[in-house]
Design an enzyme around this catalytic site. Sequence first.
Site, PDB file in Angstrom:
ATOM      1  N   GLU A 161      20.329  -3.658 -22.149  1.00  0.00           N
ATOM      2  CA  GLU A 161      19.008  -3.714 -21.664  1.00  0.00           C
ATOM      3  C   GLU A 161      19.104  -4.027 -19.810  1.00  0.00           C
ATOM      4  OE1 GLU A 161      18.071  -5.604 -25.416  1.00  0.00           O
ATOM      5  OE2 GLU A 161      19.599  -5.561 -23.902  1.00  0.00           O
TER       6      GLU A 161
ATOM      7  N   HIS B 106      24.555  -6.736 -21.061  1.00  0.00           N
ATOM      8  CA  HIS B 106      23.967  -6.253 -21.962  1.00  0.00           C
ATOM      9  C   HIS B 106      23.267  -4.893 -21.725  1.00  0.00           C
ATOM     10  CE1 HIS B 106      22.794 -11.002 -23.083  1.00  0.00           C
ATOM     11  NE2 HIS B 106      24.063 -10.507 -23.149  1.00  0.00           N
TER      12      HIS B 106
ATOM     13  N   CYS C 168      18.012 -10.262 -19.482  1.00  0.00           N
ATOM     14  CA  CYS C 168      17.476  -8.936 -19.621  1.00  0.00           C
ATOM     15  C   CYS C 168      16.002  -8.682 -19.318  1.00  0.00           C
ATOM     16  CB  CYS C 168      17.844  -8.108 -20.929  1.00  0.00           C
ATOM     17  SG  CYS C 168      19.470  -8.282 -21.110  1.00  0.00           S
TER      18      CYS C 168
ATOM     19  N   CYS D 176      16.920 -10.577 -24.022  1.00  0.00           N
ATOM     20  CA  CYS D 176      17.143 -11.932 -23.758  1.00  0.00           C
ATOM     21  C   CYS D 176      16.430 -12.336 -22.412  1.00  0.00           C
ATOM     22  CB  CYS D 176      18.417 -12.025 -23.851  1.00  0.00           C
ATOM     23  SG  CYS D 176      19.484 -11.723 -22.322  1.00  0.00           S
TER      24      CYS D 176
END
Length: 166
Positions: free
Chosen positions: A63, A61, A94, A91
């Site tokens: 992030e 991801h 992250c 999420c």
Amino acid sequence: MSHPLPDLDHESLLRRAFEVARGSREGGDHPFGAILVGPDGTVLMEQGNGYTAEGRDMTAHAERLLASRASRTHPQAFLATCTLYTSAEPCAMCAGAIYWAGIGRVVYGQSERHLKAQTGDHPENPTLDLPCRTVFGAGQRPVAVIGPLLEDEAAALQLGFWTPRG
């Protein structure tokens, strides 16, 4: 020790993260993007989603990748004065990475709940409905959170991407 977080132009900087997300999508990856901004408003790093670029890595991801890069590049005391702008709410994974890196603030566009409703049960994006504030709230150091912000613009980044692939 708490560090003061600067006043920044959140909407303009968030829109820059949206541009990174657009670039990620145009490059064949998932439509998510994040930027790290220093206390003086300077963009220090940009990161798109890395699912495809990282060999179909479900943990790549934007992030998480950015938090890992930031942690390797800057000391925690400095990162505590920085802001991570992201097209969608981090999420749980992250948020954990952001917390462990020591980044002081997160500003996000689309909420996890809204993203989950929009993307459905897509195998490449089994979205968790777990607010990042809940994850950060379980920690021992504060992480300031602003969002959702410009949520309609953020949601537009996802339009047509998560349709069933036959």
